[in-house]
Design a protein around this motif. Structure first.
Motif, PDB file in Angstrom:
ATOM      1  N   PRO A 103      43.623  29.269  26.614  1.00 39.16           N
ATOM      2  CA  PRO A 103      42.361  29.095  25.889  1.00 39.16           C
ATOM      3  C   PRO A 103      42.620  28.744  24.422  1.00 39.16           C
ATOM      4  N   GLU A 104      41.606  28.126  23.821  1.00 35.70           N
ATOM      5  CA  GLU A 104      41.710  27.747  22.412  1.00 35.70           C
ATOM      6  C   GLU A 104      42.167  28.931  21.564  1.00 35.70           C
TER       7      GLU A 104
ATOM      8  N   SER B 212      50.168  18.375  24.390  1.00 40.46           N
ATOM      9  CA  SER B 212      48.762  18.469  23.974  1.00 40.46           C
ATOM     10  C   SER B 212      48.080  17.112  23.982  1.00 40.46           C
TER      11      SER B 212
ATOM     12  N   LEU C  97      48.191  20.737  15.005  1.00 34.75           N
ATOM     13  CA  LEU C  97      48.338  21.819  15.989  1.00 34.75           C
ATOM     14  C   LEU C  97      49.483  22.774  15.642  1.00 34.75           C
TER      15      LEU C  97
ATOM     16  N   SER D 165      35.871  17.195  25.608  1.00 34.94           N
ATOM     17  CA  SER D 165      35.840  18.277  24.624  1.00 34.94           C
ATOM     18  C   SER D 165      37.286  18.667  24.366  1.00 34.94           C
ATOM     19  N   GLU D 166      37.706  18.531  23.141  1.00 40.02           N
ATOM     20  CA  GLU D 166      39.108  18.804  22.838  1.00 40.02           C
ATOM     21  C   GLU D 166      39.243  20.232  22.335  1.00 40.02           C
ATOM     22  N   LYS D 167      39.993  21.037  23.073  1.00 33.71           N
ATOM     23  CA  LYS D 167      40.249  22.390  22.596  1.00 33.71           C
ATOM     24  C   LYS D 167      41.500  22.349  21.732  1.00 33.71           C
ATOM     25  N   SER D 168      41.520  23.225  20.740  1.00 35.76           N
ATOM     26  CA  SER D 168      42.654  23.240  19.832  1.00 35.76           C
ATOM     27  C   SER D 168      43.534  24.452  20.164  1.00 35.76           C
ATOM     28  N   VAL D 169      44.666  24.175  20.785  1.00 36.83           N
ATOM     29  CA  VAL D 169      45.603  25.241  21.149  1.00 36.83           C
ATOM     30  C   VAL D 169      46.816  25.078  20.246  1.00 36.83           C
ATOM     31  N   ARG D 170      46.910  25.946  19.218  1.00 37.41           N
ATOM     32  CA  ARG D 170      47.894  25.734  18.151  1.00 37.41           C
ATOM     33  C   ARG D 170      49.087  26.659  18.311  1.00 37.41           C
TER      34      ARG D 170
ATOM     35  N   PRO E 223      49.829  24.282  26.341  1.00 39.21           N
ATOM     36  CA  PRO E 223      48.577  23.877  25.675  1.00 39.21           C
ATOM     37  C   PRO E 223      47.445  23.553  26.644  1.00 39.21           C
TER      38      PRO E 223
END
Ligand code: BES
Ligand code: MN
Ligand code: ZN
Length: 460
Positions: free
Chosen positions: A89-90, A113, A5, A123-128, A85
């Motif tokens: 949104p992603e 996170s 991330l 559902s895993e969203k990726s917030v980097r 996180p």
């Protein structure tokens, strides 16, 4: 390998403006009119913990404004950005304004996170986050990986993580770092003189054990970590009421903190000779369970009368501490979910610690603040030692109705004599509700601060 991330500055990213109620109007003034107008229409004023997704002229996401704490450092939460996180949104984001402590901010982002998803599909969203300037991505990643691996261990129910599972986790970590590993299991605990570990764990279908691994150069300063590994605490025959038993899968939180700290030390290759000792048991009920009124012998030769089988942590730690002490290490650190009384005294978020070493205590307090890993010193008040007097044995395992965290610490203290220093942390190992960077569930307490302390003391 940095944490997945964490993004790099060359990745396309959306800006996050970290604002306060004081700085917001000036920052807002520099934004495009659409973003400015939208924030105003939303009533965003830069309040601590509040956020506003800012649109561009086409209605796409332009950036984010997030309210930080004001200037009063004592009332601030340095982990506040750990909320983001779950809110955003992603995508990939960067701090457009510098965080007050960029390393803690990055840490908070990654720790916030985390969620425990072993038993359900999410559902895993990726917030980097683009690694903020001046932050050591490798080191932050090592710390976060250590913490989340241990959160997973604490959260995993005992049906999937008994004393054998604690051993497997410790063995995997040891092997990854080339540490030498042994485990003394079942009846061997008696032949090798760990009678209290055996007595507490023998009623479980999964045999008790003492996990022992060693890493680093033999002539380096000797640091020994000891962690309470009670896979489940029913209370034994002095059985806990249902409400107190409900969360007792977390009673191996000390072992989890120990493994997290060991992981940080070995990842950083700190020049210490590290030893990790984890007595791993399940405090169960069966016809062969130890009983109230039993008198146990111990590795140290102290005889212990059982006032309550629910005071089991100090028993298994007594034998492990006695072993740790036999090689007179420079420092023994133990972590244990030892008493409910510690929570009565300081609440769940502020674990007490006990040591006779004033310089060590001052260092612990300082690093606890700096790392946002808060702890509070409580006294080894020797006049209370008499609460542990027994009519028939050298000591009882329970004290009176008051000062329970102190008398538990005094009990442990009896098993350490030769070590140059000893500190005991009475931890809770659980977040009772979700707070920024601290999702509800298992938590690692006091390991990050001890890593910072050891790095300062022994680091190259
Ligand atoms: N694991 C518990 C302590 C505990 C309870 C930690 C709740 C965190 C949250 C420990 O083994 C225990 O049962 N301690 C007893 C000791 C008493 C019987 C002297 C306690 O604190 O009630
Ligand atoms: Mn107990
Ligand atoms: Zn316990």
């Amino acid at each position: 390998m940095p944490h997945p991330l964490l993004a790099s500055a060359t990745d396309a990213s959306k800006p996050i403006w970290l604002v306060t109620e004081k700085t917001w109007s000036e920052i807002a003034g520099g934004l495009p009119p659409v973003a400015q107008g939208f924030a105003k229409a939303q009533g965003f004023e830069g309040k601590a913990g509040g956020h506003c997704l800012l649109p561009d002229a086409d209605g796409n996401l332009y950036g984010v404004a997030f309210g930080l704490n004001g200037a009063d450092a004592k009332r601030n939460d340095p982990f506040l950005v750990g909320k983001l996180p779950t809110l955003l949104p992603e995508g990939v984001y960067r701090f457009e304004t510098e965080a007050p402590d960029p390393t803690l901010a990055a840490l908070a982002w990654l720790l916030g996170s985390y969620s425990f998803n072993r038993y359900r599909k999410r559902s895993e969203k990726s917030v980097r986050l683009v690694t903020p300037k001046g932050v050591d991505a490798e080191e932050v990643s090592h710390i976060v990986n250590a913490v989340i691996a241990s959160r997973d261990l604490i959260n995993t129910p005992t049906s999937d993580l008994g004393p054998d599972g604690i051993e497997a986790a410790a063995r995997a970590l040891a092997e990854r770092h080339g540490a030498s590993f042994t485990s003394i299991v079942g009846e061997d605990l008696l032949t090798q003189n760990f009678p209290m570990i055996h007595a507490v764990g023998r009623a479980s279908a999964t045999p008790p054990r003492l996990i022992d691994f060693t890493w680093g150069k033999a002539d380096a300063p000797r640091v020994t970590l000891v962690g309470k590994g009670v896979a489940f605490d029913t209370g034994g025959l002095d059985i806990k009421p249902a409400s107190s038993m409900l969360l007792m899968r977390k009673d191996m939180g000390g072992a989890a903190a120990t493994l997290a700290l060991a992981s940080m030390i070995m990842d950083a290759k700190l020049p210490v000779r590290l030893r990790v000792l984890i007595p791993a048991v399940e405090n169960s009920i069966s016809s062969n369970a130890f009983r109230p009124g039993d008198i146990l012998s111990s590795r140290k030769g102290i005889s212990v009368e059982i006032g309550n089988t629910d005071a089991e942590g100090r028993l298994i730690l007594g034998d492990a501490l006695a072993l740790a002490d036999e090689e007179s290490p420079d420092l023994i650190v133990d972590f244990a979910t030892l008493t409910g009384a510690a929570r009565v005294a300081l609440g769940p978020e502020l674990p007490p610690f006990y040591t006779d070493d004033d310089a060590l205590a001052a260092d612990i307090a300082r690093h606890g603040l700096a790392e946002n890993d808060p702890v509070w010193r409580m006294p080894l008040w020797y006049p209370y030692q008499s609460q542990l007097d027994s009519k028939f044995a050298d000591m009882n395992n329970t004290g009176g109705p008051m000062g329970g965290s102190i008398t538990a610490a005094l009990f442990l203290r009896r098993f350490v004599e030769a070590a140059k220093a000893h500190v005991h942390f009475d931890i809770f190992a659980w977040n009772s509700s979700t707070k920024p960077a601290r999702p509800e569930g298992g938590e690692v307490q006091a390991a990050r601060l001890m890593y910072a302390l050891l790095k300062e003391r022994y680091g190259a």
